[in-house]
Design an enzyme around this catalytic site. Structure first.
Site, short mmCIF file in Angstrom:
data_model
loop_
_atom_site.label_atom_id
_atom_site.label_comp_id
_atom_site.label_asym_id
_atom_site.label_seq_id
_atom_site.Cartn_x
_atom_site.Cartn_y
_atom_site.Cartn_z
N LYS A 151 9.49 -18.62 39.65
CA LYS A 151 8.39 -19.18 38.85
C LYS A 151 7.36 -18.10 38.62
CE LYS A 151 6.18 -22.49 36.83
NZ LYS A 151 6.20 -21.62 35.61
N THR B 72 -6.14 -22.30 35.46
CA THR B 72 -6.40 -21.02 36.13
C THR B 72 -7.91 -20.78 36.21
OG1 THR B 72 -4.33 -20.23 35.20
CG2 THR B 72 -5.76 -18.59 36.21
N GLN C 10 3.18 -12.67 42.71
CA GLN C 10 3.50 -14.08 42.45
C GLN C 10 4.20 -14.72 43.65
OE1 GLN C 10 2.78 -14.89 38.89
NE2 GLN C 10 2.59 -16.95 39.69
N GLY D 170 3.11 -18.97 30.71
CA GLY D 170 2.34 -17.96 29.98
C GLY D 170 1.66 -16.96 30.90
N ASP D 171 1.12 -15.93 30.27
CA ASP D 171 0.25 -14.92 30.90
C ASP D 171 -0.44 -14.25 29.71
OD1 ASP D 171 -0.19 -13.55 33.73
OD2 ASP D 171 -0.11 -11.92 32.31
N SER E 176 1.24 -25.59 37.06
CA SER E 176 2.60 -25.49 36.50
C SER E 176 3.57 -26.28 37.38
CB SER E 176 3.06 -24.03 36.45
OG SER E 176 2.55 -23.37 35.31
N LYS F 283 8.30 -12.75 37.38
CA LYS F 283 7.44 -12.45 36.24
C LYS F 283 8.31 -11.84 35.15
CE LYS F 283 3.03 -12.74 35.21
NZ LYS F 283 2.04 -13.67 35.80
N LYS G 115 1.35 -15.69 46.03
CA LYS G 115 0.49 -16.67 45.37
C LYS G 115 1.17 -18.04 45.37
CE LYS G 115 -0.92 -15.43 41.29
NZ LYS G 115 -1.10 -15.24 39.83
N ASN H 130 -7.53 -17.18 27.74
CA ASN H 130 -7.36 -18.50 28.34
C ASN H 130 -8.09 -18.63 29.68
OD1 ASN H 130 -5.37 -19.93 30.56
ND2 ASN H 130 -5.69 -21.16 28.72
P1 NDP Z 1 -5.08 -14.00 27.35
O1 NDP Z 1 -4.07 -13.27 26.58
O2 NDP Z 1 -5.42 -15.40 26.96
O3 NDP Z 1 -6.45 -13.19 27.42
C1 NDP Z 1 -6.47 -11.90 27.94
C2 NDP Z 1 -7.89 -11.39 27.91
O4 NDP Z 1 -7.95 -10.18 28.67
C3 NDP Z 1 -8.34 -11.03 26.51
O5 NDP Z 1 -9.72 -11.22 26.38
C4 NDP Z 1 -7.97 -9.56 26.41
O6 NDP Z 1 -8.73 -8.83 25.47
C5 NDP Z 1 -8.29 -9.09 27.82
N1 NDP Z 1 -7.44 -7.93 28.11
C6 NDP Z 1 -6.09 -7.90 28.15
N2 NDP Z 1 -5.63 -6.66 28.41
C7 NDP Z 1 -6.71 -5.90 28.53
C8 NDP Z 1 -6.90 -4.54 28.80
N3 NDP Z 1 -5.87 -3.70 28.98
N4 NDP Z 1 -8.19 -4.10 28.88
C9 NDP Z 1 -9.25 -4.95 28.69
N5 NDP Z 1 -9.11 -6.26 28.44
C10 NDP Z 1 -7.87 -6.72 28.34
O7 NDP Z 1 -4.54 -13.96 28.86
P2 NDP Z 1 -4.96 -14.87 30.10
O8 NDP Z 1 -6.38 -15.30 29.97
O9 NDP Z 1 -3.90 -15.89 30.28
O10 NDP Z 1 -4.80 -13.83 31.30
C11 NDP Z 1 -5.91 -13.09 31.81
C12 NDP Z 1 -5.59 -12.61 33.22
O11 NDP Z 1 -5.36 -13.75 34.06
C13 NDP Z 1 -4.34 -11.74 33.36
O12 NDP Z 1 -4.57 -10.78 34.36
C14 NDP Z 1 -3.29 -12.73 33.85
O13 NDP Z 1 -2.27 -12.09 34.58
C15 NDP Z 1 -4.14 -13.61 34.76
N6 NDP Z 1 -3.61 -14.93 35.04
C16 NDP Z 1 -3.29 -15.79 34.03
C17 NDP Z 1 -2.85 -17.06 34.33
C18 NDP Z 1 -2.58 -18.07 33.26
O14 NDP Z 1 -2.29 -19.21 33.62
N7 NDP Z 1 -2.67 -17.73 31.99
C19 NDP Z 1 -2.62 -17.49 35.71
C20 NDP Z 1 -3.06 -16.53 36.71
C21 NDP Z 1 -3.52 -15.29 36.37
P3 NDP Z 1 -8.06 -8.35 24.09
O15 NDP Z 1 -7.95 -9.58 23.26
O16 NDP Z 1 -8.99 -7.35 23.57
O17 NDP Z 1 -6.70 -7.78 24.47
O1 2IT Z 2 -0.14 -15.11 37.10
C1 2IT Z 2 0.15 -16.32 37.08
O2 2IT Z 2 0.10 -17.01 38.10
C2 2IT Z 2 0.54 -16.92 35.80
N1 2IT Z 2 0.53 -16.22 34.79
C3 2IT Z 2 0.95 -18.35 35.74
C4 2IT Z 2 2.38 -18.53 36.17
C5 2IT Z 2 2.94 -19.91 35.98
O3 2IT Z 2 4.15 -20.03 36.17
O4 2IT Z 2 2.22 -20.86 35.64
#
Ligand code: NDP
Ligand code: 2IT
Length: 447
Positions: free
Chosen positions: A92, A212, A113, A167-168, A379, A128, A116, A243
């Site tokens: 997962k 998240t 992961q 997603g991520d 999830s 992943k 976590k 997100n």
């Molecule tokens: P999104 O794609 O929705 O948003 C990503 C955000 O981070 C954007 O604002 C983006 O800016 C910025 N970003 C991405 N890459 C970079 C970079 N190299 N330098 C600066 N800013 C950057 O992704 P999420 O919100 O889903 O994910 C954000 C973080 O949370 C990640 O680290 C992810 O692994 C983690 N995460 C996500 C989960 C989920 O359920 N979605 C669960 C647990 C952790 P820009 O648009 O300019 O690229």
């Molecule tokens: O980093 C993370 O925990 C995620 N991107 C979510 C993983 C998931 O399976 O919901």
């Protein structure tokens, strides 16, 4: 051999066997350097080579993803799925679509992961995946064709009892929809539980979108409560505007926090009066625009191209963008400005030196594998609903999420104290996650 030497040798071996994968090395080091006291109490973990086995993914899949853009040009990207550990349940973990993706990033994320997912207490293993494809600036049709090509190859490795992506970065409900559509077509099965983060219109769980960000705020709330404080009235900054950031801001505001800044990879948005979240949601979720456009609609907000969010004085800081976005000098700046609490919505956003600054300054610091576990936990709640062909209310699901986050905080807090460093959530999270995986690995034999 002493446990410290054993751990050093394991780390050297990981670096040798996985050349050029700096983020993976960093993630492994951060976990295993805290495990000496655990090995001291459990010599059977060393005897059965539990750490060595955990550091080697069970399976790594790398594949070609060719697709046509709207002008008919062919593009070739690389797809990855690293199935790291399935001792607690089906693999997962999310899929990341971003130009920076390579094997080392997917392996660091997959490794994190494992622990976590163990911390959530739900029956899910660690994995992943992703691609160096970037959906930004691509039309819906292009994103759809990419997702279809990606899933045409990946579908044979997935299944509700085998591997369940979500997603991520760069992968949200739109991408999950296209991926699911192609999976359904390839397999001729409406197997809802094969992907999570689906739209609630067709099998997704309510609260997964928010989970998240909300969960990260619940974690910071618990850390503050443990110190007799609360979020109410505190000044907050949140990095990113995706997100995780959006729903972290939403929950902070619901709990009385004053969120004054967020960002993206181009710059920082500072709105001292407080971030207008409805506008951020419209720009980012509906119109897919950039955060700099916010300042066109709120003339009293400042957009600082290339600025650092961490320069803005705050009491709570939530890094919710990407790995290594908060380094030692940023950490010093935050500490110097009186920051009290950090919780990581992103995965590994603080560099190891940055973490040391927080710990030495006595700042409450919640590492990603604990603080952002609410996403994957929800999830797992989505998988439960799919398996029982049920749908839960928003209130019920949110209640479950909050209880899970309180549980994770409680267990990390207890374990840190048990191992002699109260308040060290890095230690607590690593010990609890590792012990759960290690016990299951012992029980299942050498596999
Ligand atoms: P999104 O794609 O929705 O948003 C990503 C955000 O981070 C954007 O604002 C983006 O800016 C910025 N970003 C991405 N890459 C970079 C970079 N190299 N330098 C600066 N800013 C950057 O992704 P999420 O919100 O889903 O994910 C954000 C973080 O949370 C990640 O680290 C992810 O692994 C983690 N995460 C996500 C989960 C989920 O359920 N979605 C669960 C647990 C952790 P820009 O648009 O300019 O690229
Ligand atoms: O980093 C993370 O925990 C995620 N991107 C979510 C993983 C998931 O399976 O919901």
């Amino acid at each position: 051999m002493s446990n410290a030497t054993r751990i050093e040798r394991i780390y050297d071996q990981v670096v040798r066997r996985n050349p050029g994968e700096a983020e993976f090395h960093q993630a492994v080091k951060e976990v295993i350097e805290t495990l000496g006291p655990v090995l001291a109490r459990h010599p059977e973990y060393a005897e059965h080579k539990i750490i060595e086995r955990i550091c080697e993914p069970e399976r790594q899949i790398i594949f070609r993803v060719p697709w046509h853009d709207d002008r008919g040009e062919v593009h070739i990207h690389r797809g990855f799925r690293v199935q790291f550990n399935s001792v607690l349940g089906p693999y997962k973990g999310g899929l990341r679509f971003h130009s920076s993706v390579y094997l080392g990033i997917i392996k660091f994320l997959g490794f994190e992961q494992i622990f976590k997912n163990a911390l959530t207490g739900m029956p899910i293993g660690g994995a992943k995946g992703g691609s160096d494809f970037d959906p930004k600036g691509r039309s819906d049709g292009e994103v759809m064709r990419f997702c279809q090509s990606f899933m045409t190859e990946l579908h044979r490795h997935l299944g509700e009892f085998t591997d369940v992506p979500a997603g991520d970065i760069g992968v949200g409900a739109r991408e999950v929809g296209y991926l699911f559509g192609q999976y359904k077509r390839m397999t001729n099965r409406y197997e809802s539980g094969v992907l999570t983060g689906k739209s609630p219109h067709w099998g997704g769980s309510l609260v997964r979108r928010e989970a998240t960000g909300y969960g990260t705020v619940h974690f910071v709330d618990e850390m503050l409560k443990a110190r007799g404080e609360s979020i109410e009235g505190k000044t907050c900054v949140v990095s990113g505007s995706g997100n995780v950031a959006i729903y972290a801001i939403e929950k902070l505001q619901q709990l009385g926090g004053r969120v004054i800044a967020c960002s993206d990879s181009n710059g920082v948005l500072h709105h001292e009066r407080g971030i207008d979240l409805a506008l951020v949601k419209r720009l980012k979720e509906v119109e897919r625009r950039r955060i700099k456009d916010y300042a066109l609609e709120h003339r009293d907000a400042q957009y600082i191209a290339g600025g650092s969010l961490w320069d803005i004085p705050c009491e709570i800081a939530l890094p919710c963008a990407t790995q290594n976005e908060l380094d030692e000098s940023a950490a010093r700046k935050l500490a110097g400005n009186g920051c009290k609490a950090i919780a990581e919505g992103a995965n590994m956003p603080t560099t190891p030196r940055g973490v040391r600054v927080f710990q030495q300054a006595g700042i409450a610091y919640g590492p990603g594998k604990a603080a952002n576990a609410g996403g994957v936990a929800t999830s797992a709640l989505e998988m439960q609903q799919n398996a029982s062909r049920d749908t839960w209310t928003f209130e019920h699901t949110e209640q479950r999420l909050q209880e899970i986050m309180q549980g994770i905080h409680h267990h990390c807090h207890e374990a840190a104290a048990e191992f002699g460093d109260p308040g060290n959530y890095v230690l607590g999270a690593n010990v609890v996650g590792f012990r759960r995986v290690a016990e299951a690995m012992l029980a299942l034999g050498v596999i």
